[in-house]
Write an enzyme that holds these catalytic residues in place. Structure first.
Site, PDB file in Angstrom:
ATOM      1  N   SER A 119       0.839  -1.200   0.000  1.00  0.00           N
ATOM      2  CA  SER A 119       0.000   0.000   0.000  1.00  0.00           C
ATOM      3  C   SER A 119       0.872   1.247   0.000  1.00  0.00           C
ATOM      4  CB  SER A 119      -0.906   0.025   1.229  1.00  0.00           C
ATOM      5  OG  SER A 119      -1.638   1.241   1.277  1.00  0.00           O
ATOM      6  N   HIS A 120       0.339   2.312  -0.569  1.00  0.00           N
ATOM      7  CA  HIS A 120       1.010   3.610  -0.556  1.00  0.00           C
ATOM      8  C   HIS A 120       1.068   4.194   0.860  1.00  0.00           C
ATOM      9  CE1 HIS A 120       0.571   3.410  -4.876  1.00  0.00           C
ATOM     10  NE2 HIS A 120       1.234   4.544  -4.999  1.00  0.00           N
ATOM     11  N   VAL A 121       0.163   3.769   1.708  1.00  0.00           N
ATOM     12  CA  VAL A 121       0.053   4.310   3.060  1.00  0.00           C
ATOM     13  C   VAL A 121       0.573   3.264   4.056  1.00  0.00           C
ATOM     14  CG1 VAL A 121      -1.542   5.220   4.795  1.00  0.00           C
ATOM     15  CG2 VAL A 121      -1.932   5.694   2.367  1.00  0.00           C
ATOM     16  N   SER A 147       0.847   2.540  -9.284  1.00  0.00           N
ATOM     17  CA  SER A 147       2.303   2.583  -9.175  1.00  0.00           C
ATOM     18  C   SER A 147       2.823   1.495  -8.245  1.00  0.00           C
ATOM     19  CB  SER A 147       2.784   3.961  -8.714  1.00  0.00           C
ATOM     20  OG  SER A 147       2.275   4.266  -7.447  1.00  0.00           O
TER      21      SER A 147
END
Length: 122
Positions: free
Chosen positions: A9-11, A69
């Site tokens: 995850s991006h977070v 991404s």
């Protein structure tokens, strides 16, 4: 064959939080994660993804991610992985949860993949 799950995850908080949920339904499954960039910002890191692959004790991995991404970094990390990694374009939480519950129950990979089909993001 033992299967494990990798969450990307991006977070960072999402990446670390989702395995806590999955361990409730799949306590015997190896679940690792990668979240955020190398310097802790929002984004993903191929190095963190590769580390999550290495930390996972399973012989074969199912990888789930949140945004495009992350998929790109996953694809690059998979090329250098020392074990098979299957990448799924599903809704992150629903896909990972479905896979975890089915793998914990001993369902075959091909049957898990059939159950993931309705969750594929088109």
């Amino acid at each position: 064959m033992t299967y494990g799950i990798v969450i990307v995850s991006h977070v960072p908080e999402i990446a670390s939080g989702l395995p806590k949920l999955l361990q409730q339904v799949a306590p015997h499954l190896s679940i690792t994660y990668a979240g955020g960039t190398d310097d802790g910002d929002i984004g993903t890191s191929m190095a963190k993804i590769s580390a999550a692959f290495g930390e996972n004790t399973a012989a074969e991995l199912l990888a789930f991610y949140d945004l495009g991404s992350a998929k790109m970094n996953l694809e690059m990390a998979i090329e250098f992985a020392d074990k098979p990694v299957h990448l799924y374009d599903t809704a992150l939480i629903e896909g990972a949860y479905t896979a975890a519950t089915l793998l914990e129950a001993g369902v075959s990979l091909s049957d898990v993949e059939k159950q993931l089909q309705p969750l594929v993001i088109k």
